[in-house]
Design a protein around this motif. Structure first.
Motif, PDB file in Angstrom:
ATOM      1  N   VAL A 170       0.843  -1.189   0.000  1.00  0.00           N
ATOM      2  CA  VAL A 170       0.000   0.000   0.000  1.00  0.00           C
ATOM      3  C   VAL A 170       0.882   1.244   0.000  1.00  0.00           C
ATOM      4  CG1 VAL A 170      -1.783   1.284   1.236  1.00  0.00           C
ATOM      5  CG2 VAL A 170      -1.811  -1.220   1.239  1.00  0.00           C
ATOM      6  N   PRO A 171       0.706   2.134  -0.966  1.00  0.00           N
ATOM      7  CA  PRO A 171       1.547   3.335  -1.004  1.00  0.00           C
ATOM      8  C   PRO A 171       1.274   4.254   0.179  1.00  0.00           C
ATOM      9  CG  PRO A 171      -0.240   3.507  -2.604  1.00  0.00           C
ATOM     10  CD  PRO A 171      -0.282   2.103  -2.071  1.00  0.00           C
ATOM     11  N   GLN A 172       2.333   4.903   0.646  1.00  0.00           N
ATOM     12  CA  GLN A 172       2.187   5.895   1.698  1.00  0.00           C
ATOM     13  C   GLN A 172       1.692   7.208   1.094  1.00  0.00           C
ATOM     14  OE1 GLN A 172       2.698   5.245   5.050  1.00  0.00           O
ATOM     15  NE2 GLN A 172       2.823   3.142   4.261  1.00  0.00           N
ATOM     16  N   LEU A 173       0.805   7.865   1.807  1.00  0.00           N
ATOM     17  CA  LEU A 173       0.206   9.093   1.289  1.00  0.00           C
ATOM     18  C   LEU A 173       0.851  10.309   1.931  1.00  0.00           C
ATOM     19  CD1 LEU A 173      -3.599   8.159   1.330  1.00  0.00           C
ATOM     20  CD2 LEU A 173      -2.010   8.084  -0.597  1.00  0.00           C
ATOM     21  N   ASN A 174       1.349  11.220   1.104  1.00  0.00           N
ATOM     22  CA  ASN A 174       1.806  12.505   1.619  1.00  0.00           C
ATOM     23  C   ASN A 174       0.654  13.495   1.559  1.00  0.00           C
ATOM     24  OD1 ASN A 174       1.585  13.305  -1.090  1.00  0.00           O
ATOM     25  ND2 ASN A 174       3.767  12.977  -1.486  1.00  0.00           N
ATOM     26  N   ASN A 175       0.889  14.721   2.003  1.00  0.00           N
ATOM     27  CA  ASN A 175      -0.193  15.718   2.057  1.00  0.00           C
ATOM     28  C   ASN A 175      -0.761  16.012   0.677  1.00  0.00           C
ATOM     29  OD1 ASN A 175      -0.089  16.002   4.837  1.00  0.00           O
ATOM     30  ND2 ASN A 175       1.427  17.658   4.757  1.00  0.00           N
ATOM     31  N   SER A 176       0.098  16.037  -0.327  1.00  0.00           N
ATOM     32  CA  SER A 176      -0.378  16.320  -1.687  1.00  0.00           C
ATOM     33  C   SER A 176      -1.303  15.216  -2.167  1.00  0.00           C
ATOM     34  CB  SER A 176       0.817  16.461  -2.632  1.00  0.00           C
ATOM     35  OG  SER A 176       0.376  16.642  -3.970  1.00  0.00           O
ATOM     36  N   ALA A 177      -0.935  13.953  -1.915  1.00  0.00           N
ATOM     37  CA  ALA A 177      -1.779  12.835  -2.333  1.00  0.00           C
ATOM     38  C   ALA A 177      -3.104  12.852  -1.590  1.00  0.00           C
ATOM     39  CB  ALA A 177      -1.043  11.514  -2.104  1.00  0.00           C
ATOM     40  N   ILE A 181      -6.840  13.095  -3.364  1.00  0.00           N
ATOM     41  CA  ILE A 181      -7.920  12.145  -3.108  1.00  0.00           C
ATOM     42  C   ILE A 181      -9.150  12.860  -2.579  1.00  0.00           C
ATOM     43  CG2 ILE A 181      -8.636  10.222  -1.633  1.00  0.00           C
ATOM     44  CD1 ILE A 181      -5.749   9.199  -1.816  1.00  0.00           C
ATOM     45  N   SER A 182      -8.950  13.809  -1.666  1.00  0.00           N
ATOM     46  CA  SER A 182     -10.079  14.561  -1.109  1.00  0.00           C
ATOM     47  C   SER A 182     -10.810  15.340  -2.195  1.00  0.00           C
ATOM     48  CB  SER A 182      -9.583  15.516  -0.018  1.00  0.00           C
ATOM     49  OG  SER A 182      -8.988  14.813   1.044  1.00  0.00           O
ATOM     50  N   ALA A 183     -10.039  16.044  -3.037  1.00  0.00           N
ATOM     51  CA  ALA A 183     -10.653  16.853  -4.086  1.00  0.00           C
ATOM     52  C   ALA A 183     -11.401  15.984  -5.088  1.00  0.00           C
ATOM     53  CB  ALA A 183      -9.574  17.678  -4.792  1.00  0.00           C
ATOM     54  N   HIS A 184     -10.822  14.855  -5.467  1.00  0.00           N
ATOM     55  CA  HIS A 184     -11.465  13.947  -6.427  1.00  0.00           C
ATOM     56  C   HIS A 184     -12.745  13.369  -5.842  1.00  0.00           C
ATOM     57  CE1 HIS A 184     -10.961  10.287  -9.353  1.00  0.00           C
ATOM     58  NE2 HIS A 184     -12.098  10.922  -9.518  1.00  0.00           N
ATOM     59  N   THR A 185     -12.689  12.962  -4.577  1.00  0.00           N
ATOM     60  CA  THR A 185     -13.868  12.392  -3.932  1.00  0.00           C
ATOM     61  C   THR A 185     -15.003  13.399  -3.873  1.00  0.00           C
ATOM     62  OG1 THR A 185     -12.496  10.907  -2.586  1.00  0.00           O
ATOM     63  CG2 THR A 185     -14.739  11.332  -1.810  1.00  0.00           C
ATOM     64  N   LEU A 186     -14.707  14.609  -3.423  1.00  0.00           N
ATOM     65  CA  LEU A 186     -15.742  15.635  -3.297  1.00  0.00           C
ATOM     66  C   LEU A 186     -16.302  16.036  -4.653  1.00  0.00           C
ATOM     67  CD1 LEU A 186     -14.055  17.878  -0.575  1.00  0.00           C
ATOM     68  CD2 LEU A 186     -15.923  16.253  -0.253  1.00  0.00           C
TER      69      LEU A 186
END
Length: 210
Positions: A170-177, A181-186
């Motif tokens: 599982v890739p680690q998520l940085n703040n940019s990622a 993900i948040s923007a795409h989901t919303l």
């Protein structure tokens, strides 16, 4: 009387975008898993009959003359626990690997999926209905109390998928990622459910990982 599923009326469907042409109201109840996890941990801590073994990684189960033992990795060293009359495999991750250690084969359709979703906290109350988009690209909205919401969209939050016995890395998520993900989901949820209040949402960092 018992509540039964029913088709949504034309008036109710006006709350949704053009992508949603039909739906059902169902007697489903949602519980905030963060609060439930806290209650579960407190209950386990308070139960004297449960002996906890923390900070270990279960690697296999083995059968012995007097029962079953669990072998776990603790700080790089193998530790054996048992024997026990019975062992219940309740693992979420690596359950198939542990089953395989005693010859239990996995189901043919086994698939690993790891995805993330959003727990959202709003500054003002949001009268948003809980909903599940279940056909085609899918996601869901859970409104627990008007301020605490759960939002997910499958392709936005899917981080890893595999069909091997062991789960994929599982890739680690940085703040940019995380922000992507948040923007795409919303953005994706706001198409079938235009009332998703993008302008009111403040995404806060959790106080601890879940």
């Amino acid at each position: 009387s018992k509540t039964r599923p029913r088709p949504l009326t034309a008036a109710e469907l006006t709350d949704y975008g053009e992508e949603i042409v039909a739906g059902f109201a169902v007697p489903e109840r949602s519980v905030c898993t963060q609060s439930l996890a806290d209650d579960f941990v407190r209950a386990v801590d308070a139960e004297q009959a449960i002996t906890q073994q923390m900070r270990c990684w279960v690697t296999r189960v083995q059968q012995e003359k007097t029962g079953w033992s669990v072998v776990a990795d603790v700080d790089g060293a193998a530790h054996r626990h048992g024997p026990y009359a019975k062992i219940v495999n309740c693992l979420w991750q690596n359950r198939a690997l542990i089953d395989a250690s005693i010859g239990i084969s996995r189901e043919p359709s086994w698939t690993h999926r790891y995805r993330v979703a959003l727990f959202v906290y709003t500054r003002r109350p949001v009268p948003l209905r809980s909903a599940v988009i279940a056909v085609g690209p899918f996601g869901d909205v859970k409104n627990y109390d008007g301020h605490t919401l759960y939002l997910s969209w499958y392709d936005a939050g899917l981080l890893a998928e595999g069909t091997d016995l062991a789960p994929p890395p599982v890739p680690q998520l940085n703040n940019s990622a995380r922000q992507t993900i948040s923007a795409h989901t919303l953005a994706r949820l706001s198409r079938p459910i235009p009332s998703v209040p993008l302008s009111l949402i403040h995404i806060s960092e959790p106080t601890r990982p879940y």
